[in-house]
Design a protein around this motif. Sequence first.
Motif, PDB file in Angstrom:
ATOM      1  N   THR A 160       0.843  -1.194   0.000  1.00  0.00           N
ATOM      2  CA  THR A 160       0.000   0.000   0.000  1.00  0.00           C
ATOM      3  C   THR A 160       0.879   1.245   0.000  1.00  0.00           C
ATOM      4  OG1 THR A 160      -0.113   0.215   2.422  1.00  0.00           O
ATOM      5  CG2 THR A 160      -1.746  -1.232   1.363  1.00  0.00           C
ATOM      6  N   GLU A 161       0.273   2.352  -0.335  1.00  0.00           N
ATOM      7  CA  GLU A 161       0.973   3.639  -0.277  1.00  0.00           C
ATOM      8  C   GLU A 161       1.500   3.875   1.136  1.00  0.00           C
ATOM      9  OE1 GLU A 161       2.169   7.337  -1.889  1.00  0.00           O
ATOM     10  OE2 GLU A 161       0.542   6.343  -2.955  1.00  0.00           O
ATOM     11  N   GLU A 162       0.707   3.502   2.142  1.00  0.00           N
ATOM     12  CA  GLU A 162       1.058   3.785   3.531  1.00  0.00           C
ATOM     13  C   GLU A 162       2.220   2.934   4.036  1.00  0.00           C
ATOM     14  OE1 GLU A 162      -1.138   4.223   7.892  1.00  0.00           O
ATOM     15  OE2 GLU A 162      -1.979   2.867   6.396  1.00  0.00           O
ATOM     16  N   ASN A 163       2.276   1.643   3.628  1.00  0.00           N
ATOM     17  CA  ASN A 163       3.294   0.774   4.224  1.00  0.00           C
ATOM     18  C   ASN A 163       4.582   0.658   3.400  1.00  0.00           C
ATOM     19  OD1 ASN A 163       2.781  -1.048   2.148  1.00  0.00           O
ATOM     20  ND2 ASN A 163       1.963  -2.672   3.459  1.00  0.00           N
ATOM     21  N   GLY A 164       4.746   1.516   2.397  1.00  0.00           N
ATOM     22  CA  GLY A 164       6.023   1.549   1.686  1.00  0.00           C
ATOM     23  C   GLY A 164       6.080   0.718   0.431  1.00  0.00           C
ATOM     24  N   ALA A 165       4.968   0.617  -0.290  1.00  0.00           N
ATOM     25  CA  ALA A 165       4.975  -0.110  -1.562  1.00  0.00           C
ATOM     26  C   ALA A 165       6.094   0.423  -2.466  1.00  0.00           C
ATOM     27  CB  ALA A 165       3.628   0.069  -2.267  1.00  0.00           C
ATOM     28  N   THR A 166       6.683  -0.475  -3.240  1.00  0.00           N
ATOM     29  CA  THR A 166       7.713  -0.062  -4.191  1.00  0.00           C
ATOM     30  C   THR A 166       7.194   1.083  -5.063  1.00  0.00           C
ATOM     31  OG1 THR A 166       8.615  -2.313  -4.278  1.00  0.00           O
ATOM     32  CG2 THR A 166       9.161  -0.832  -6.111  1.00  0.00           C
ATOM     33  N   ARG A 167       8.013   2.089  -5.243  1.00  0.00           N
ATOM     34  CA  ARG A 167       7.622   3.248  -6.039  1.00  0.00           C
ATOM     35  C   ARG A 167       8.374   3.226  -7.369  1.00  0.00           C
ATOM     36  NH1 ARG A 167       4.463   6.268  -2.899  1.00  0.00           N
ATOM     37  NH2 ARG A 167       4.316   7.835  -4.565  1.00  0.00           N
ATOM     38  N   VAL A 168       7.681   3.557  -8.448  1.00  0.00           N
ATOM     39  CA  VAL A 168       8.292   3.530  -9.772  1.00  0.00           C
ATOM     40  C   VAL A 168       8.083   4.863 -10.484  1.00  0.00           C
ATOM     41  CG1 VAL A 168       8.002   1.032  -9.998  1.00  0.00           C
ATOM     42  CG2 VAL A 168       6.207   2.551 -10.816  1.00  0.00           C
ATOM     43  N   ILE A 169       9.002   5.171 -11.371  1.00  0.00           N
ATOM     44  CA  ILE A 169       8.880   6.340 -12.248  1.00  0.00           C
ATOM     45  C   ILE A 169       8.339   5.847 -13.584  1.00  0.00           C
ATOM     46  CG2 ILE A 169      10.059   8.242 -13.406  1.00  0.00           C
ATOM     47  CD1 ILE A 169      10.062   8.562 -10.395  1.00  0.00           C
TER      48      ILE A 169
END
Length: 223
Positions: free
Chosen positions: A72-81
């Motif tokens: 989830t956004e809250e628990n630190g999901a991998t972020r991509v560009i």
Amino acid sequence: MVMHPTVLGATRKFLCRNSSNIQLNLTQVICIDPGQKAQFLHRDEGAWDWYDHFPVNFHIEVSTIWAMDDFTEENGATRVIPGSHKHNLLPLSFTQADSLAAEMKKGSVLVYTGKTIHGGGENKSKASRRALNIDYCVGWVRQEENQYLSIPIEVAKTFPDDLQRLIGYEMGAASMGYVREFEDPRVALYPEEPFDQKFFIELLEKSSHFSNIAKSVYNYVKK
């Protein structure tokens, strides 16, 4: 998980556009605990000496992140560009605000190329966020994780044939990875077994699909 047929099949098809073989690059469990800040943005192909400018259309690696918890956004999901696999802009050109969270359910998998700029997110929740990271690369680069030292030979002998080959007991390319006098790398696992050297021709034939040089050599050898 390493041998998942859909992921492995797609990876082979993708990377073998410019390689005759692929191999396992690394396996690791990633845990982002509550309060942990976001990871720096990066490309996984940076493992090869942080080289800034691999050709945009030349891929050497595919990464996967398997969610061991809901992402989830809250628990630190991998972020991509988004779209970063299509240009050579450096990761430092972007900020976390430019990224999107790869939200997904436990058991799902995120598949992306080594050119995709990404990073672990900030964990603002009260629980850890766990993931299994399994990456693959073309057969002619050195693996990020040294499989021969990570996996004792006694353990490697217990693996199925296709997994043994994937971790590196196989030729990485038409002339890459042989043992002594052009022997199959699997001789290290089974020294008592004779190995046919036809794998050289088989890999050369695969290389001829994307290399005119390989094609000319293959045609010459087959005469």
